[in-house]
Design an enzyme around this catalytic site. Structure first.
Site, PDB file in Angstrom:
ATOM      1  N   ARG A 103      33.648 -57.665 -53.638  1.00 17.11           N
ATOM      2  CA  ARG A 103      33.843 -58.575 -52.492  1.00 17.11           C
ATOM      3  C   ARG A 103      33.022 -59.848 -52.658  1.00 17.11           C
ATOM      4  O   ARG A 103      33.528 -60.941 -52.409  1.00 17.11           O
ATOM      5  CB  ARG A 103      33.477 -57.878 -51.185  1.00 17.11           C
ATOM      6  CG  ARG A 103      34.425 -56.743 -50.830  1.00 17.11           C
ATOM      7  CD  ARG A 103      33.920 -55.978 -49.633  1.00 17.11           C
ATOM      8  NE  ARG A 103      32.604 -55.394 -49.946  1.00 17.11           N
ATOM      9  CZ  ARG A 103      31.715 -54.988 -49.049  1.00 17.11           C
ATOM     10  NH1 ARG A 103      31.974 -55.114 -47.760  1.00 17.11           N
ATOM     11  NH2 ARG A 103      30.570 -54.476 -49.412  1.00 17.11           N
ATOM     12  N   ASN A 136      36.490 -54.044 -48.056  1.00 17.49           N
ATOM     13  CA  ASN A 136      36.735 -52.716 -48.610  1.00 17.49           C
ATOM     14  C   ASN A 136      37.608 -51.933 -47.637  1.00 17.49           C
ATOM     15  O   ASN A 136      37.473 -52.069 -46.419  1.00 17.49           O
ATOM     16  CB  ASN A 136      35.417 -51.955 -48.801  1.00 17.49           C
ATOM     17  CG  ASN A 136      34.630 -52.438 -50.000  1.00 17.49           C
ATOM     18  OD1 ASN A 136      35.161 -53.077 -50.888  1.00 17.49           O
ATOM     19  ND2 ASN A 136      33.346 -52.134 -50.013  1.00 17.49           N
TER      20      ASN A 136
END
Length: 99
Positions: A26, A44
């Site tokens: 990320r 996520n």
């Protein structure tokens, strides 16, 4: 050379599977997007995948899609599904969490 107008903005939603959690995916996605002037978000998913929404010019978004096929060092990307969506005019790039 084309001017970038709102109508040339592209939006895609990616679902990235493989070893993509716990490897900085990320944070690396956010950095790569900012470098490419792409707006959106990344998070996520509970099933181990990463979901990302990308908005920007077609070349910039395509560059991000290519990047997501590799990901950061340590990631093992097995599949990236790409779905076209209508742009919403997102600003900036955020790492979000599931509520």
């Amino acid at each position: 050379m084309q001017n970038s107008s709102p109508s040339s903005t592209q939006r895609v939603r990616l679902l990235i599977s493989g070893r993509v959690q716990g490897v900085g995916f990320r944070f690396s996605t956010r950095e790569a997007a900012i470098q490419r002037n792409v707006n959106g978000w990344v998070k996520n998913l509970p099933d181990g995948r990463v979901e990302a929404v990308l908005e920007g010019s077609q070349p910039d978004v395509e560059s991000m899609i290519e990047w997501c096929h590799q990901g950061p060092p340590g990631a093992v990307v097995q599949q990236v599904s790409v779905n076209q969506e209508s742009p919403e005019g997102l600003q900036g790039f955020e790492i979000t969490r599931n509520e």
